[in-house]
Design a protein around this motif. Structure first.
Motif, mmCIF file in Angstrom:
data_model
loop_
_atom_site.group_PDB
_atom_site.id
_atom_site.type_symbol
_atom_site.label_atom_id
_atom_site.label_comp_id
_atom_site.label_asym_id
_atom_site.label_seq_id
_atom_site.Cartn_x
_atom_site.Cartn_y
_atom_site.Cartn_z
ATOM 1 N N THR A 27 0.848 -1.201 0.000
ATOM 2 C CA THR A 27 0.000 0.000 0.000
ATOM 3 C C THR A 27 0.884 1.253 0.000
ATOM 4 O O THR A 27 2.079 1.177 0.327
ATOM 5 C CB THR A 27 -0.898 0.013 1.241
ATOM 6 O OG1 THR A 27 -0.076 0.081 2.416
ATOM 7 C CG2 THR A 27 -1.770 -1.229 1.310
ATOM 8 N N PRO A 28 0.311 2.420 -0.351
ATOM 9 C CA PRO A 28 1.121 3.655 -0.336
ATOM 10 C C PRO A 28 1.734 3.951 1.031
ATOM 11 O O PRO A 28 2.924 4.258 1.128
ATOM 12 C CB PRO A 28 0.102 4.728 -0.738
ATOM 13 C CG PRO A 28 -0.903 3.991 -1.563
ATOM 14 C CD PRO A 28 -1.019 2.635 -0.950
ATOM 15 N N ILE A 29 0.928 3.853 2.113
ATOM 16 C CA ILE A 29 1.491 4.078 3.447
ATOM 17 C C ILE A 29 2.454 2.942 3.805
ATOM 18 O O ILE A 29 3.462 3.150 4.485
ATOM 19 C CB ILE A 29 0.370 4.196 4.512
ATOM 20 C CG1 ILE A 29 0.973 4.481 5.905
ATOM 21 C CG2 ILE A 29 -0.468 2.929 4.559
ATOM 22 C CD1 ILE A 29 1.769 5.746 6.021
ATOM 23 N N GLY A 30 2.162 1.742 3.278
ATOM 24 C CA GLY A 30 3.039 0.601 3.531
ATOM 25 C C GLY A 30 4.425 0.819 2.961
ATOM 26 O O GLY A 30 5.431 0.450 3.588
ATOM 27 N N ARG A 31 4.482 1.427 1.784
ATOM 28 C CA ARG A 31 5.788 1.684 1.161
ATOM 29 C C ARG A 31 6.616 2.616 2.039
ATOM 30 O O ARG A 31 7.820 2.422 2.206
ATOM 31 C CB ARG A 31 5.571 2.278 -0.230
ATOM 32 C CG ARG A 31 6.831 2.347 -1.083
ATOM 33 C CD ARG A 31 6.502 2.547 -2.546
ATOM 34 N NE ARG A 31 5.939 1.337 -3.137
ATOM 35 C CZ ARG A 31 4.697 1.196 -3.527
ATOM 36 N NH1 ARG A 31 3.833 2.190 -3.383
ATOM 37 N NH2 ARG A 31 4.266 0.062 -4.053
#
Length: 467
Positions: free
Chosen positions: A357-361
């Motif tokens: 996910t974007p926040i995961g990256r």
């Protein structure tokens, strides 16, 4: 010859230590009675009265420094070990000082001043010795104060020895050449030439131009070892033995004396000592509690963002293999979309992985996704510092492919480790990671843990290999 230089340096070092002790003692007197920092007693002895005690202090402290091996060559001696020896020598000196005053009934000598002397002397001694160390290393880089070495035998151990000396010119080692029976004369390794056969030692040694002999025979040539050592010892040249099985024995082997027979333990694990394990556990619990309090605002913010931007659980639990090969659930902030267990186990995360996910990256890149593992530390599944744990399928794979891989499970896995602060994170060499993990396991000290935690703030959080 380097032997003469070393003798002169040791004598100068003793004189310098004496000056440091006197300076620290006088400085402690001024700090206690003249600086205004401390409340002045209505009475106190003059500096002249206090200075009389130096007649006993200086020789006793110099003897303690000798007993704690503070006059050994500094070429490859570690800073931490030297600093620890200085602290120990001064600690015993402090106790002897107080005991002497008690026995001689010198009750009017300021105990505060004695403690100040301990602190000042430790600080100045460590500072001066580090300045000397850097000065000597600078001289050696420029070609002065060199130690001339001849290598006997050509093997993997010989190559590794030469590699380290070439990579550290500040040690001041100059390899004059190699004598070997398994390589023809004229061959070379990284500029170090094979000068002849091992029997040429009988010609080379009488010239008395060598400071050390490094014996690095291959395993197939160990039958020559006694003869070569005999030739070296007749000449009086300092001789070292570099075993060609260093991938088997630890870097600091634990040797037992079995009625005169030396027995080397294949693996030394300092954390198997109950006291060491207890102290490390206390530090883990305290550190994890402090970290959870300190990072709680960041963790709360990340938790909210994950919940808002991606459906699914907040915490991702993944089975890892820990101490004594026991599986445990390791906690992380979820950084991927929810997927089937079979897909999740398929393999490593790759660059631009669509599952992230974007926040995961972001949290993977900055290691924020690892923060829930402080809970694992409190539970006892993990430690703040140790080898990183792997998933069961990778453990099964690596234990067949990489020698000594399973040794890492003799200690608790860690949030960070020696491999991680040296760049072995994510998609990097597994064998290189294991070498660093084994070095940590065999050389563990509490100070080593603190060093790794300190380096983690500068090298461990941002991971360019985290996808």
């Amino acid at each position: 010859m380097i032997k003469d230089n070393q003798k002169l340096l040791n004598r100068l070092h003793v004189v310098l230590d004496g000056i440091v002790i006197v300076f620290s003692y006088i400085s402690a007197w001024y700090l206690r009675f003249k600086s205004g920092i401390f409340q002045l007693d209505p009475w106190f002895f003059s500096l002249k009265e206090y200075a009389k005690i130096l007649v006993a202090i200086v020789p006793v402290y110099l003897l303690l420094y000798f007993l704690f091996q503070l006059y050994t060559p500094k070429r490859v001696q570690g800073r931490r070990l030297e600093a620890w020896n200085i602290i120990q020598a001064n600690g015993i000196g402090l106790l002897l000082f107080i005991l002497g005053l008690y026995l001689l009934k010198y009750s009017d000598i300021s105990r505060t001043m004695i403690f100040i002397f301990f602190c000042v002397n430790v600080f100045v001694e460590i500072t001066v010795r580090n300045l000397i160390r850097e000065g000597l290393r600078d001289l050696r880089r420029k070609g002065y104060n060199q130690k001339h070495i001849l290598v006997i035998g050509y093997s993997r151990a010989a190559e590794q020895y030469i590699d380290r000396i070439k990579a550290n010119p500040e040690w001041g080692y100059i390899i004059r050449g190699i004598l070997a029976d398994n390589v023809p004369r004229g061959g070379e390794y990284k500029g170090v030439k094979v000068l002849g056969r091992t029997e040429n030692l009988q010609v080379v040694l009488p010239e008395n131009k060598l400071d050390e002999i490094a014996i690095a025979l291959g395993l197939a040539e160990y039958h020559k070892l006694a003869h070569i050592v005999g030739m070296c010892e007749k000449s009086g040249v300092h001789t070292k033995f570099i075993p060609d099985y260093n991938n088997i024995i630890p870097t600091k082997p634990y040797t037992e004396d079995l009625q005169g027979l030396p027995v080397i333990n294949i693996r030394r694990v300092p954390l198997s000592n109950p006291f060491n394990g207890f102290m490390k556990r206390i530090v883990d619990i305290f550190g994890a509690l402090v970290a959870l309090i300190l990072f709680s605002p960041i963790m709360l913010a990340v938790a909210v963002i994950i919940k808002v931007t991606s459906p699914g659980p907040l915490i991702f639990k993944q089975v890892r293999i820990g101490l004594q090969n026991r599986p445990f659930p390791m906690y992380k902030f979820r950084s991927m979309v929810v997927q089937e267990a079979s897909a999740e186990k398929a393999g490593w995360t790759v660059k631009n992985d669509p599952r992230v996910t974007p926040i995961g990256r972001f949290i993977r890149k900055t290691s924020i996704d690892e923060f829930p593992q402080f809970i694992n530390v409190l539970k006892g599944d993990m430690s703040l510092v140790g080898p990183r744990p792997e998933r069961p399928q990778f453990v099964e794979k690596f234990k067949e492919e990489i020698p000594r891989y399973m040794i890492k499970h003799q200690v608790r896995p860690g949030l960070t480790g020696w491999a991680q602060v040296n760049g072995y994170r994510g998609d990097t060499s597994i064998s290189g990671r294991i070498e660093h993990d084994l070095y940590y396991i065999e050389n563990w000290t509490m100070g080593f843990d603190f060093k790794i935690l300190f380096l983690t703030f500068f090298k461990g959080f941002i991971n360019k290999n985290a996808y």
